[in-house]
Write a protein that holds these residues in place. Structure first.
Motif, PDB file in Angstrom:
ATOM      1  N   UNK A  16      30.429  42.256  31.090  1.00  0.00           N
ATOM      2  CA  UNK A  16      31.662  42.556  31.801  1.00  0.00           C
ATOM      3  C   UNK A  16      32.815  42.198  30.884  1.00  0.00           C
ATOM      4  N   UNK A  17      33.770  43.073  30.782  1.00  0.00           N
ATOM      5  CA  UNK A  17      34.953  42.813  29.963  1.00  0.00           C
ATOM      6  C   UNK A  17      35.841  41.789  30.659  1.00  0.00           C
ATOM      7  N   UNK A  18      36.422  40.898  29.876  1.00  0.00           N
ATOM      8  CA  UNK A  18      37.319  39.896  30.451  1.00  0.00           C
ATOM      9  C   UNK A  18      38.535  40.557  31.086  1.00  0.00           C
ATOM     10  N   UNK A  19      38.947  41.705  30.576  1.00  0.00           N
ATOM     11  CA  UNK A  19      40.107  42.405  31.130  1.00  0.00           C
ATOM     12  C   UNK A  19      39.838  42.878  32.559  1.00  0.00           C
ATOM     13  N   UNK A  20      38.576  43.113  32.886  1.00  0.00           N
ATOM     14  CA  UNK A  20      38.235  43.544  34.233  1.00  0.00           C
ATOM     15  C   UNK A  20      38.258  42.381  35.214  1.00  0.00           C
ATOM     16  N   UNK A  21      38.090  41.164  34.714  1.00  0.00           N
ATOM     17  CA  UNK A  21      37.986  39.998  35.578  1.00  0.00           C
ATOM     18  C   UNK A  21      39.305  39.267  35.710  1.00  0.00           C
ATOM     19  N   UNK A  22      40.024  39.107  34.603  1.00  0.00           N
ATOM     20  CA  UNK A  22      41.256  38.322  34.608  1.00  0.00           C
ATOM     21  C   UNK A  22      42.450  39.227  34.879  1.00  0.00           C
ATOM     22  N   UNK A  23      42.735  39.450  36.152  1.00  0.00           N
ATOM     23  CA  UNK A  23      43.912  40.235  36.513  1.00  0.00           C
ATOM     24  C   UNK A  23      45.145  39.329  36.517  1.00  0.00           C
ATOM     25  N   UNK A  24      46.287  39.898  36.769  1.00  0.00           N
ATOM     26  CA  UNK A  24      47.547  39.154  36.695  1.00  0.00           C
ATOM     27  C   UNK A  24      47.586  37.984  37.673  1.00  0.00           C
ATOM     28  N   UNK A  25      47.086  38.187  38.873  1.00  0.00           N
ATOM     29  CA  UNK A  25      47.109  37.127  39.884  1.00  0.00           C
ATOM     30  C   UNK A  25      46.236  35.948  39.467  1.00  0.00           C
ATOM     31  N   UNK A  26      45.026  36.225  38.976  1.00  0.00           N
ATOM     32  CA  UNK A  26      44.130  35.148  38.568  1.00  0.00           C
ATOM     33  C   UNK A  26      44.670  34.407  37.351  1.00  0.00           C
ATOM     34  N   UNK A  27      45.301  35.117  36.420  1.00  0.00           N
ATOM     35  CA  UNK A  27      45.897  34.456  35.266  1.00  0.00           C
ATOM     36  C   UNK A  27      47.045  33.548  35.694  1.00  0.00           C
ATOM     37  N   UNK A  28      47.861  34.023  36.626  1.00  0.00           N
ATOM     38  CA  UNK A  28      48.976  33.222  37.125  1.00  0.00           C
ATOM     39  C   UNK A  28      48.466  31.936  37.763  1.00  0.00           C
ATOM     40  N   UNK A  29      47.411  32.033  38.572  1.00  0.00           N
ATOM     41  CA  UNK A  29      46.826  30.845  39.197  1.00  0.00           C
ATOM     42  C   UNK A  29      46.293  29.880  38.143  1.00  0.00           C
ATOM     43  N   UNK A  30      45.633  30.412  37.120  1.00  0.00           N
ATOM     44  CA  UNK A  30      45.084  29.571  36.060  1.00  0.00           C
ATOM     45  C   UNK A  30      46.201  28.857  35.302  1.00  0.00           C
ATOM     46  N   UNK A  31      47.231  29.583  34.900  1.00  0.00           N
ATOM     47  CA  UNK A  31      48.329  28.977  34.148  1.00  0.00           C
ATOM     48  C   UNK A  31      49.038  27.906  34.974  1.00  0.00           C
ATOM     49  N   UNK A  32      49.232  28.153  36.259  1.00  0.00           N
ATOM     50  CA  UNK A  32      49.894  27.165  37.111  1.00  0.00           C
ATOM     51  C   UNK A  32      49.015  25.937  37.334  1.00  0.00           C
ATOM     52  N   UNK A  33      47.700  26.122  37.359  1.00  0.00           N
ATOM     53  CA  UNK A  33      46.802  24.975  37.518  1.00  0.00           C
ATOM     54  C   UNK A  33      46.762  24.140  36.240  1.00  0.00           C
TER      55      UNK A  33
END
Length: 51
Positions: A16-33
């Protein structure tokens, strides 16, 4: 070595490509955590510079 997309295997063993899994919402949650002050800084910047 050339450029390779970051990928991993899903539960079925398919790549699975990381681009398919890490959408904008999930990246935002990760960066804020990882950086709790980031959300405060973004809110302050947005308030000071409304566009």
């Amino acid at each position: 070595m050339g450029d390779k997309p970051i990928s991993f295997r899903d539960v079925d063993g398919n790549f699975v490509s990381a681009a398919d899994v890490w959408n904008e919402k999930k990246l935002e949650e990760l960066f804020n955590r990882l950086n709790p002050n980031r959300s405060l800084r973004l809110a302050r910047t947005k308030k000071d510079n409304p566009s």
